[in-house]
Design a protein around this motif. Structure first.
Motif, PDB file in Angstrom:
ATOM      1  N   UNK A 144      22.218  44.459  27.601  1.00 40.14           N
ATOM      2  CA  UNK A 144      21.504  45.548  26.943  1.00 40.14           C
ATOM      3  C   UNK A 144      20.018  45.245  26.877  1.00 40.14           C
ATOM      4  N   UNK A 145      19.191  46.256  27.106  1.00 40.15           N
ATOM      5  CA  UNK A 145      17.757  46.129  26.845  1.00 40.15           C
ATOM      6  C   UNK A 145      17.529  46.655  25.434  1.00 40.15           C
ATOM      7  N   UNK A 146      17.578  45.751  24.474  1.00 40.01           N
ATOM      8  CA  UNK A 146      17.494  46.123  23.060  1.00 40.01           C
ATOM      9  C   UNK A 146      16.103  46.644  22.699  1.00 40.01           C
ATOM     10  N   UNK A 147      16.044  47.797  22.037  1.00 37.22           N
ATOM     11  CA  UNK A 147      14.758  48.265  21.523  1.00 37.22           C
ATOM     12  C   UNK A 147      14.449  47.569  20.190  1.00 37.22           C
ATOM     13  N   UNK A 148      13.207  47.615  19.745  1.00 37.42           N
ATOM     14  CA  UNK A 148      12.907  47.192  18.392  1.00 37.42           C
ATOM     15  C   UNK A 148      13.515  48.222  17.436  1.00 37.42           C
ATOM     16  N   UNK A 149      13.723  47.832  16.188  1.00 35.43           N
ATOM     17  CA  UNK A 149      14.268  48.770  15.217  1.00 35.43           C
ATOM     18  C   UNK A 149      15.772  48.808  15.173  1.00 35.43           C
ATOM     19  N   UNK A 150      16.427  47.846  15.826  1.00 43.65           N
ATOM     20  CA  UNK A 150      17.887  47.738  15.789  1.00 43.65           C
ATOM     21  C   UNK A 150      18.261  46.324  15.364  1.00 43.65           C
ATOM     22  N   UNK A 151      19.297  46.213  14.530  1.00 44.71           N
ATOM     23  CA  UNK A 151      19.749  44.889  14.118  1.00 44.71           C
ATOM     24  C   UNK A 151      20.839  44.406  15.066  1.00 44.71           C
ATOM     25  N   UNK A 152      20.856  43.088  15.275  1.00 47.81           N
ATOM     26  CA  UNK A 152      21.806  42.503  16.217  1.00 47.81           C
ATOM     27  C   UNK A 152      23.068  42.084  15.478  1.00 47.81           C
ATOM     28  N   UNK A 153      23.793  43.076  14.994  1.00 47.98           N
ATOM     29  CA  UNK A 153      25.067  42.850  14.320  1.00 47.98           C
ATOM     30  C   UNK A 153      26.012  43.992  14.690  1.00 47.98           C
ATOM     31  N   UNK A 213      22.858  47.342  17.373  1.00 48.53           N
ATOM     32  CA  UNK A 213      22.917  47.368  18.837  1.00 48.53           C
ATOM     33  C   UNK A 213      24.216  47.995  19.331  1.00 48.53           C
ATOM     34  N   UNK A 214      25.276  47.920  18.528  1.00 52.76           N
ATOM     35  CA  UNK A 214      26.550  48.523  18.922  1.00 52.76           C
ATOM     36  C   UNK A 214      26.415  50.036  19.040  1.00 52.76           C
ATOM     37  N   UNK A 215      25.509  50.631  18.272  1.00 52.24           N
ATOM     38  CA  UNK A 215      25.293  52.081  18.323  1.00 52.24           C
ATOM     39  C   UNK A 215      24.798  52.530  19.699  1.00 52.24           C
ATOM     40  N   UNK A 216      24.239  51.593  20.457  1.00 49.50           N
ATOM     41  CA  UNK A 216      23.677  51.926  21.766  1.00 49.50           C
ATOM     42  C   UNK A 216      24.714  51.856  22.895  1.00 49.50           C
ATOM     43  N   UNK A 233      15.735  39.472  16.797  1.00 47.72           N
ATOM     44  CA  UNK A 233      15.244  40.023  15.539  1.00 47.72           C
ATOM     45  C   UNK A 233      15.104  41.542  15.604  1.00 47.72           C
ATOM     46  N   UNK A 234      15.098  42.130  14.425  1.00 42.96           N
ATOM     47  CA  UNK A 234      14.927  43.583  14.274  1.00 42.96           C
ATOM     48  C   UNK A 234      13.696  44.079  15.042  1.00 42.96           C
ATOM     49  N   UNK A 235      12.615  43.298  14.989  1.00 46.11           N
ATOM     50  CA  UNK A 235      11.366  43.713  15.628  1.00 46.11           C
ATOM     51  C   UNK A 235      11.130  43.036  16.979  1.00 46.11           C
ATOM     52  N   UNK A 236      12.195  42.487  17.575  1.00 44.15           N
ATOM     53  CA  UNK A 236      12.119  41.892  18.911  1.00 44.15           C
ATOM     54  C   UNK A 236      12.964  42.719  19.870  1.00 44.15           C
ATOM     55  N   UNK A 237      12.467  42.908  21.071  1.00 44.85           N
ATOM     56  CA  UNK A 237      13.181  43.713  22.072  1.00 44.85           C
ATOM     57  C   UNK A 237      13.652  42.828  23.221  1.00 44.85           C
ATOM     58  N   UNK A 238      14.389  43.464  24.145  1.00 40.96           N
ATOM     59  CA  UNK A 238      14.729  42.772  25.378  1.00 40.96           C
ATOM     60  C   UNK A 238      16.188  42.462  25.594  1.00 40.96           C
ATOM     61  N   UNK A 239      16.421  41.455  26.420  1.00 35.67           N
ATOM     62  CA  UNK A 239      17.743  41.144  26.950  1.00 35.67           C
ATOM     63  C   UNK A 239      18.685  40.612  25.869  1.00 35.67           C
ATOM     64  N   UNK A 251       2.579  36.205  16.701  1.00 40.56           N
ATOM     65  CA  UNK A 251       3.132  37.177  17.652  1.00 40.56           C
ATOM     66  C   UNK A 251       2.765  38.601  17.236  1.00 40.56           C
ATOM     67  N   UNK A 252       2.359  39.391  18.227  1.00 43.34           N
ATOM     68  CA  UNK A 252       2.127  40.823  18.022  1.00 43.34           C
ATOM     69  C   UNK A 252       3.352  41.591  18.495  1.00 43.34           C
ATOM     70  N   UNK A 253       3.804  41.281  19.704  1.00 46.10           N
ATOM     71  CA  UNK A 253       5.050  41.846  20.238  1.00 46.10           C
ATOM     72  C   UNK A 253       5.823  40.732  20.934  1.00 46.10           C
ATOM     73  N   UNK A 254       7.153  40.881  20.948  1.00 43.25           N
ATOM     74  CA  UNK A 254       7.997  39.848  21.545  1.00 43.25           C
ATOM     75  C   UNK A 254       9.175  40.495  22.266  1.00 43.25           C
ATOM     76  N   UNK A 255       9.394  40.048  23.505  1.00 39.47           N
ATOM     77  CA  UNK A 255      10.467  40.616  24.321  1.00 39.47           C
ATOM     78  C   UNK A 255      11.156  39.494  25.098  1.00 39.47           C
ATOM     79  N   UNK A 256      12.497  39.457  25.030  1.00 35.19           N
ATOM     80  CA  UNK A 256      13.229  38.487  25.840  1.00 35.19           C
ATOM     81  C   UNK A 256      13.516  39.103  27.204  1.00 35.19           C
ATOM     82  N   UNK A 257      13.177  38.380  28.245  1.00 33.10           N
ATOM     83  CA  UNK A 257      13.306  38.933  29.590  1.00 33.10           C
ATOM     84  C   UNK A 257      14.363  38.227  30.442  1.00 33.10           C
TER      85      UNK A 257
END
Length: 238
Positions: A66-75, A85-88, A103-109, A200-206
């Motif tokens: 999944x490419x997780x957006x910010x604003x979603x919890x990883x539970x 993230x399950x909602x996606x 994290x809630x405010x981290x996006x990516x893989x 950190x200003x923005x953070x994304x796992x790639x």
């Protein structure tokens, strides 16, 4: 379904070894010994046992990137009713769960699965799974700060393992950096960047190992390829 195929799908043994178990009179269908290799079972009605122990089909393993957006919890669920993230993930019947956290405010893989063994491998520190992030940080790290980051920092009373940080771009009193770590402590990348004076200003796992996010759109998901799953399962360190 042929009996030996059913046994293999239940995780008893390979089809060939299952055939031997059948020929050894160790298999019963509805309490009757079956030693015919061509025997077919009705998976919805028949009861199959091996050595007098009932066997059941294993749940199909699912592996999702999944490419997780910010604003979603990883539970799987959230007590504060925040989106998870399950909602996606739609159209998947198996009960899946995220591997590790973003994290809630981290996006990516983010990988989601129902494979407990793989989850353990990807989250246990001893397996040293490399995780690659791209982050926009305040300011531009000096060589001395980079050296500190890479050789280990004292955070929350422990020293981080060796990591790497590389400046990709500099702009407007900020910089874009690539960070690689193999630990997964709570908000570790953010804490490490703050420790060297570049929050950190923005953070994304790639990437996780060689599994890359690529051009997958934010909020979208795909199934891992068979090659990717094999890679994750076979590698001792990623």
């Amino acid at each position: 379904m042929r009996l030996q195929k059913y046994m293999a799908k239940c995780g008893i043994a390979s089809r060939r070894k299952s055939e031997k178990i059948i020929l050894d009179n160790r298999v019963k269908v509805n309490n009757k010994i079956i030693n015919e290799l061509g025997y077919k079972v009705d998976i919805n009605k028949d009861t199959v046992s091996v050595d007098d122990k009932k066997i059941f089909l294993e749940e199909e393993k699912v592996y999702i990137l999944l490419n997780k957006p910010t604003g979603y919890v990883t539970t799987v669920s959230d007590q504060f009713n925040r989106p998870t993230v399950i909602d996606l993930i739609e159209g998947v019947n198996q009960r899946i769960y995220p591997v590790g956290r973003l994290d809630y405010d981290t996006s990516g893989l983010l990988i989601l699965t129902n494979d407990g063994d793989l989850t353990y491998k990807l989250t246990h520190p001893k397996h040293e799974v490399n995780k690659t992030y791209v982050s926009k940080v305040k300011g531009v790290p000096t060589q001395e700060e980079i050296n500190r980051f890479e050789n280990g920092l004292i955070i929350d009373g422990y020293k981080t393992s060796k990591a790497s940080i590389k400046i990709l771009r500099k702009f407007n009193n900020k910089s874009l950096v690539e960070i690689k770590i193999h630990e997964g402590r709570n908000r570790q990348v953010r804490k490490m960047c703050k420790e060297i004076g570049h929050p950190v200003v923005t953070l994304k796992r790639v990437a996780i190992g060689t599994i890359e996010l690529g051009n997958l759109e934010v909020g979208k998901w795909r199934k891992l390829t068979e090659k990717e799953v094999d890679y994750l399962k076979k590698k001792k360190t990623l």
